[in-house]
Design an enzyme around this catalytic site. Sequence first.
Site, PDB file in Angstrom:
ATOM      1  N   GLU A  61     -25.732  72.864  61.224  1.00  0.00           N
ATOM      2  CA  GLU A  61     -24.948  72.569  62.523  1.00  0.00           C
ATOM      3  C   GLU A  61     -24.293  73.659  63.435  1.00  0.00           C
ATOM      4  OE1 GLU A  61     -22.327  68.861  64.281  1.00  0.00           O
ATOM      5  OE2 GLU A  61     -22.783  69.243  62.053  1.00  0.00           O
ATOM      6  N   GLU A  98     -12.522  68.799  57.866  1.00  0.00           N
ATOM      7  CA  GLU A  98     -12.878  68.091  58.792  1.00  0.00           C
ATOM      8  C   GLU A  98     -12.552  66.551  58.647  1.00  0.00           C
ATOM      9  OE1 GLU A  98     -17.162  66.868  60.543  1.00  0.00           O
ATOM     10  OE2 GLU A  98     -17.156  67.644  58.810  1.00  0.00           O
TER      11      GLU A  98
END
Length: 880
Positions: free
Chosen positions: A477, A753
């Site tokens: 990503e 996260e």
Amino acid sequence: MSPQATIKLWVITVLISFFTNTAFSQLKIIHLLTENLPNPASVDNKAPRFTWQLQSPGKDVLQKAYEMKVYEGKALIWKSGKVDSDQSVNISYAGPALKSGMQYKWTVNVWDNKGKQATNTGSFRMGLLAPTDWKAQWITPGYKEDSIMRPSPTFMKRFHPAKTIKSAIAYITCHGVYDATINDQKIGNDVLTPGWTTYDQRLQYQVYDITNLLQKGNNDIHVTVGPGWYRGKLGWWGQQNMYGKLPALLFQAEVLYTDGSKEYITSDTSWKATESQIRYAEIYNGEIIDHTFNPKPASTVKVLDIPFDNLIATINEPIRVHETFKPLRIFKAPNGETIVDFGQNLVGFTRLNIKGAAGSMISIEHAETLDQEGNFYTANLRSARQRDIYILKGLDFFEPHFTFHGFRYVRITGLKDFDPSSIQANQIEAVAIYSDMPQTGYFECSDSLVNQLQHNIVWSQNGNFLDVPTDCPQRNERFGWTGDAQVFSRTATFNRQVNNFFAKWLQDLAVAQFPNGVVPFIIPDIFSSVDENSRNGAAGWSDAVTIIPWNIYLAYGDKKVLSDMYPHMKAWVDCVTAQSVNGLWRKNFQFGDWLSYRSGYNEVDRSALTDVYLVAQAYYAYSTQLLINAARVLNKVDDVEKYTAISNKIKDAFCKEYVTPNGRILSNTQTSYVLALQFDLLPEAFRPIAAKMLADNIVSYDYHLTTGFLGVPFLPHVLSRFGYTDIAYKLLLQQTYPSWLYPVKMGATTIWERWDGIKPDGSFQLADMNSFNHYSYGAVGDWMYRVMAGIDTDTTEVGYKKIRIMPHPGVGIRYVKAGLQTYYGEVKVEWKVVGKKFILDVQVPENTSAEIFVPKGEMGNYEKEMVGSGRYHYEEMIDI
């Protein structure tokens, strides 16, 4: 002592006193900047802005006047005249047109309010301002590329200077990422250049002074180009060749001889190319370097017909090598694998100095954590390999050139004729890379866990500020997600100088914005082509177009960023308004309060799910208000009136749709109350009621937060604003899940996260979205700096021209030390509580003023004092 000796001693004492007083009363000008950079090598702004700091030991020092002069060589081309002004930040050049590629010197003379005067000098070089300034040609290898491995090509040129060189400047860019040398010495100290932009519209070039790299006789120029973001694999969907298929180089060097003549060394058909020892390079997957590979003789290159109108100077700090880490330990995992622990989750690569038989192979894999059994864990990387493979020739030095990894641990494997257990601590080190933004802030307090939290915030910022503000640095990503960036942007302005970093990224946001005003989820935008939702925009993500420019304006006083982005701010608000019905926005996919608290499977469901359209309506109001704020700053009177009417309509619609007559807000979550209060969506009479409901909600969760990405940056701010700083402190100091300190207690060295990326039993959250280096939740840092320490800018004179010092002590913290390097100088605050005595020390930089609020008596009570520059000490009794 004789009379003569006494007189002599008296004279010496007087002289010492005179020179000491003179020295200590001297005014100095320091930290001269052009376009926010010291002596930049390439400036695109045709009216560059200049900044300087005053330094003086006295109190209440203010600039009264300045005079600027700009020189081309020895010729004066512009002087401002003496200007009666205290402005020392972003003074715009107002002289004749500046020349492409020209070096300029500027001087500033300053008079202060104490009768002192000082002068200093800076420099800048203009970039290549027009496409016609490029004499070079785009070139690509003439040989057929291995389409599977795609070895990195090396372009080469031998240059023999005809005369004695006075100076030489090189301009370089590529399609891919490059590493350039002259006579085997690296050009500059940047890595992963030219960085990541919307290449078809904005391709950065870099400028280097190569004078000292050149020698008499032959000079060999080598430039190796890897795929990078331009044509490497990007995204979990495996997109390749996102911007183009071919590696290409553009190189132009201007050599000035001592007799005044010039020669240009340019990429053209005279260059050659061959495959390098970098046999494979991808950002996600790593690099393969073969020191036994002997390239074929270099062959001719092809010239590509590519226009130059997308070329821009690099305005932000490049990615560079920073800290290095020696192994904390090298050990055998339970499964027998050799693991190196560097003790810090970082972004970069590993360096090796190793010896082995020619042809032996070693694999270095990178990961953030170990699994429950203590083995190497890579499931959260998804398809990213994060593996470098080295083929030895004998005694070798290895480091990758065109990749980066997010890691704390590496797994060493011998692929051929190499024993990984032979690796010694002095043979391997971890290297951190990130954009070379100067550190500006520091924060320390009496709680070691909170200090580790601050450490984690800084290191997540470091690792994810690689030319773009990425969400994560390890899986397949590593994108510039707009939501993550806006949530963290104000926190980022404290830790490092991110003015130019965000100004550059916002320009990519501007070119990616759709004609209807939609701002995509990811910048540079590589996602909208495969995701329809990104083409529609979403609250909290697309709002980056309004939030980040405003935060940059507040932190740095940069009105140019606000002015440049104003049409784009306006376009986004107009886009949402067009989709709204009677002021209510209930349309399209919405992320909502992303990754908020979810209950476990074996407990009563108390998941904190906030209605996604409530969140959208709140952010619609927020963006509209920021647009109004920007319009006021830019003196757009008609827009202020127009959007104020729209804002009132939005707030009315919010209350009708989501607020009960008794002040309860739909969803009844922490985030629903936080957004309503932070964005002033409620009538005045309802606000204390909503604040009490927020406080009660937190108590009901036993002082645990439940917010996700969009609620977290405002939660403690709202609590302090409405008199619940004690609860904000309890949230900050909470050590069990969900909390900011839970990951710290679990050994985190960066921000996670998810609140429970690693669960209390050691198991993991869902592997497909579980980064351990993701700065969003670190937005609490903004409260720590601006409220807890109390360092803030007054919104009437932004950029810390007028400073607001208002510390908020709380139970559990005995002292705080914090400082921030502003464009005017360093602001410092140190406070401590001894018994019931509050002791505060403040430093205010020259050419600023400060409003200092000193806690006194009951919590929430303050005494106020207006001061100028200097150091100040206060002691008051408080009830805590």
